[in-house]
Design a protein around this motif. Structure first.
Motif, short mmCIF file in Angstrom:
data_model
loop_
_atom_site.label_atom_id
_atom_site.label_comp_id
_atom_site.label_asym_id
_atom_site.label_seq_id
_atom_site.Cartn_x
_atom_site.Cartn_y
_atom_site.Cartn_z
N ALA A 250 -13.76 -7.15 -7.62
CA ALA A 250 -14.06 -5.73 -7.45
C ALA A 250 -12.73 -4.99 -7.52
O ALA A 250 -11.69 -5.53 -7.14
CB ALA A 250 -14.75 -5.47 -6.11
N GLU A 251 -12.78 -3.78 -8.05
CA GLU A 251 -11.55 -2.99 -8.15
C GLU A 251 -11.87 -1.51 -8.05
O GLU A 251 -13.02 -1.10 -8.22
CB GLU A 251 -10.80 -3.29 -9.44
N ARG A 252 -10.85 -0.72 -7.79
CA ARG A 252 -11.01 0.73 -7.68
C ARG A 252 -9.87 1.44 -8.39
O ARG A 252 -8.70 1.07 -8.22
CB ARG A 252 -11.02 1.17 -6.20
N THR A 253 -10.21 2.46 -9.19
CA THR A 253 -9.21 3.35 -9.77
C THR A 253 -9.21 4.62 -8.94
O THR A 253 -10.27 5.19 -8.66
CB THR A 253 -9.54 3.67 -11.24
N PHE A 254 -8.04 5.08 -8.54
CA PHE A 254 -7.94 6.21 -7.61
C PHE A 254 -7.79 7.53 -8.36
O PHE A 254 -7.17 7.59 -9.42
CB PHE A 254 -6.77 6.00 -6.66
N GLU A 270 -11.93 -1.78 1.73
CA GLU A 270 -13.20 -1.43 1.07
C GLU A 270 -13.50 -2.38 -0.09
O GLU A 270 -14.64 -2.81 -0.27
CB GLU A 270 -13.11 0.01 0.55
N ILE A 271 -12.46 -2.71 -0.86
CA ILE A 271 -12.65 -3.61 -2.00
C ILE A 271 -13.01 -5.01 -1.52
O ILE A 271 -13.89 -5.66 -2.10
CB ILE A 271 -11.37 -3.64 -2.87
N ALA A 272 -12.34 -5.47 -0.47
CA ALA A 272 -12.63 -6.81 0.07
C ALA A 272 -14.06 -6.88 0.58
O ALA A 272 -14.73 -7.93 0.46
CB ALA A 272 -11.64 -7.14 1.20
N GLU A 332 6.38 1.26 -8.39
CA GLU A 332 5.86 2.59 -8.72
C GLU A 332 4.66 2.88 -7.82
O GLU A 332 4.18 2.01 -7.10
CB GLU A 332 5.39 2.64 -10.18
N SER A 333 4.19 4.11 -7.85
CA SER A 333 2.94 4.42 -7.17
C SER A 333 1.80 3.73 -7.92
O SER A 333 1.93 3.35 -9.08
CB SER A 333 2.71 5.92 -7.10
N VAL A 334 0.67 3.56 -7.25
CA VAL A 334 -0.41 2.72 -7.75
C VAL A 334 -1.64 3.56 -8.11
O VAL A 334 -2.02 4.46 -7.37
CB VAL A 334 -0.79 1.66 -6.68
N ARG A 335 -2.24 3.25 -9.27
CA ARG A 335 -3.44 3.97 -9.71
C ARG A 335 -4.69 3.11 -9.59
O ARG A 335 -5.81 3.63 -9.63
CB ARG A 335 -3.27 4.48 -11.14
N LEU A 336 -4.53 1.77 -9.47
CA LEU A 336 -5.69 0.88 -9.36
C LEU A 336 -5.33 -0.34 -8.54
O LEU A 336 -4.23 -0.88 -8.63
CB LEU A 336 -6.14 0.44 -10.76
N LEU A 337 -6.29 -0.77 -7.71
CA LEU A 337 -6.18 -2.02 -6.96
C LEU A 337 -7.44 -2.84 -7.16
O LEU A 337 -8.55 -2.27 -7.25
CB LEU A 337 -5.96 -1.76 -5.47
#
Length: 368
Positions: A250-254, A270-272, A332-337
Motif C-alpha cells: 500500500a502506498e500514498r501520494t501526498f 495509516e499505510i501499515a 529531500e522532502s517526500v511526496r510518496l511513502l
C-alpha cells in the motif's frame, strides 16, 4: 536434435490501451482524441494513454505535467476501476469458453494454454482470432494477441502487430525470430539492462546467443542463465490458473511534500494499517518489509529488511518500518511513502525453471 521439451500452444492476449479505450467507449466525444487516464493536477501521474496520445510521447507512469507539455491538447480522465473490472470479468469469461488454463497478469492481459482446448480446435492462431472477435463483439474493445510455444515468446509476439492485431511464431520459426529480435524487445530487458547489453556489443538475439553461459552469468549475474535459455526458445514456465501472490503493498501520494519525520510516521501508520488489512484478507504473512520513498524530485528509494519470522500485524510492521525510516537521513522532502510485504508464507519452494542441455526441435510441425 532430440526434442525433450513439451511444445505447447500458448496465447498471450493483451487489450489495446485498455483504460483509455474504456473511457473512449463510454464517452464517444473522446474517441480519436489524445487522452490520459489519471495524471490530472500538478502532482498527478499518468496511468494509461490512448494511442493518439502515445504519438506525442505520452506514456504510463509519466507525470501529468510532462505529459501536458508533450501533448498540449491532452485530455485527462479519471480512473474507474469498477468499470475496468466489469469489462475484465466479461473478457475472462470468454477465455474460459476455450480453456481452463488461464493465467491473468492484470485486468487487461492473460496467458491461455490452448494445447488441448474445449473447442477441439488444433489451431491456436484461429482460437486467438475467435477470442479477439468475440471480445470486440461483446465489449466493443480491441485486443491483440501473440501465439507461440511458450509464454515468453507469446508475450513478445503480442506487441508486434498492435493495436488490434496478432502474431504467430510457430515452432519452426522460433529460433530465427529470436535471433533477429532487438534485445530491447525481450520481455524482462528494461532500459538499464538494454544499455548494459549494448555496451557489451549485444544488440540482437543473435549477439546474445553468441555469448556463453559463463559470460552471461559473469556480466549479468543471476539473470544470465535466463537470457541464455530464452534466446534458445527455452522457457518452461507453465500457464498457472491460480497465480500465487508474491507481495502485498500500500502506498500514498501526498497533496503536499512532507519533510517532518513525525508527519511521515503518522502517514506510515495509516499505510501499515492498510497493509495489515490486505494481509488478513489474503490470509498470509510476510518476512520481508520494504519501505518505498519517493522524493520531491521523483527520485525513488527503497529500504528493505528480512525477518526470521512471518508477521502480519500493523504494530510489528511499524516497529520495523521505523528502523527503515531512520536508517538514513532524508535528502529531500517526500511526496510518496509505501510499505510492501513480500517473502510470504504462501510461496512454494522455488524450482529451477530452465533445464540444462534441452532445446526445442525446430523440425517439429504443429498446427499453429
Amino acid at each position: 536434435m532430440e526434442n525433450e521439451l513439451p511444445i505447447r500452444k500458448i496465447i498471450h492476449v493483451d487489450m489495446d490501451a485498455f483504460y483509455a479505450s474504456v473511457a473512449q467507449l463510454d464517452d464517444p466525444t473522446l474517441r480519436g482524441k489524445a487522452i490520459a487516464v489519471g495524471g490530472g493536477g500538478s502532482r498527478g501521474v499518468v496511468s494509461a494513454a490512448s494511442y493518439e496520445a502515445r504519438k506525442f510521447g505520452v506514456r504510463s507512469a509519466m507525470s501529468g505535467v510532462l505529459a501536458k507539455k508533450l501533448c498540449p491538447h491532452l485530455i485527462f480522465v479519471r480512473t474507474d476501476f469498477e468499470r475496468y473490472k466489469e469489462f475484465s470479468d466479461t473478457i475472462r469469461k470468454i477465455f474460459f469458453e476455450y480453456t481452463d488454463l488461464v493465467e491473468p497478469l492484470s485486468l487487461d492481459e492473460a496467458y491461455l494454454d490452448v494445447t488441448e482446448n474445449k473447442k477441439g480446435n488444433p489451431s491456436a492462431s484461429l482460437i486467438a482470432l475467435e477470442i479477439r472477435n468475440k471480445i470486440k463483439e461483446k465489449t466493443g474493445l480491441n485486443a491483440s494477441a501473440g501465439i507461440s510455444i511458450n509464454k515468453f515468446i507469446a508475450k513478445v509476439a503480442s506487441d508486434i502487430n498492435k493495436p488490434n492485431g496478432q502474431k504467430t511464431i510457430p515452432p519452426e520459426e522460433v529460433l530465427d525470430f529470436l535471433e533477429q529480435l532487438d534485445v530491447k524487445k525481450f520481455y524482462g530487458v528494461g532500459k538499464v539492462m538494454k544499455e548494459k547489453m549494448y555496451r557489451h556489443g549485444i544488440y540482437t538475439g543473435k549477439d546474445l546467443k553468441g555469448k556463453s553461459m559463463e559470460y552471461l552469468q559473469e556480466h549479468f549475474g543471476k539473470s544470465g542463465a535466463y537470457y541464455y535459455h530464452i534466446v534458445r526458445g527455452i522457457h518452461t514456465s507453465k500457464v498457472k490458473p491460480e497465480r500465487t501472490r508474491k507481495s502485498l503493498a500500500a502506498e500514498r501520494t501526498f497533496s503536499e511534500n512532507i519533510s517532518s519525520e513525525i508527519f511521515m510516521l503518522e502517514r506510515l501508520e495509516e499505510i501499515a494499517a492498510e497493509v495489515e488489512r490486505r494481509l488478513k484478507k489474503s490470509k498470509v504473512a510476510g518476512r520481508t518489509i520494504t519501505l518505498k520513498i519517493k522524493y520531491r524530485d521523483f527520485t525513488l528509494q527503497t529500504r528493505s529488511k528480512t525477518l526470521p519470522l512471518y508477521i502480519a500485524s500493523k504494530e510489528l510492521i511499524m516497529e520495523h518500518v521505523k528502523d527503515l525510516l531512520f536508517q538514513d537521513e532524508m535528502s529531500e522532502s517526500v511526496r510518496l511513502l509505501g510499505i510492501s510485504m513480500s517473502n510470504l508464507n504462501n510461496e512454494a519452494p522455488k524450482k529451477k525453471e530452465f533445464p540444462k542441455e534441452k532445446s526445442i526441435d525446430v523440425q517439429l510441425k504443429l498446427d499453429f
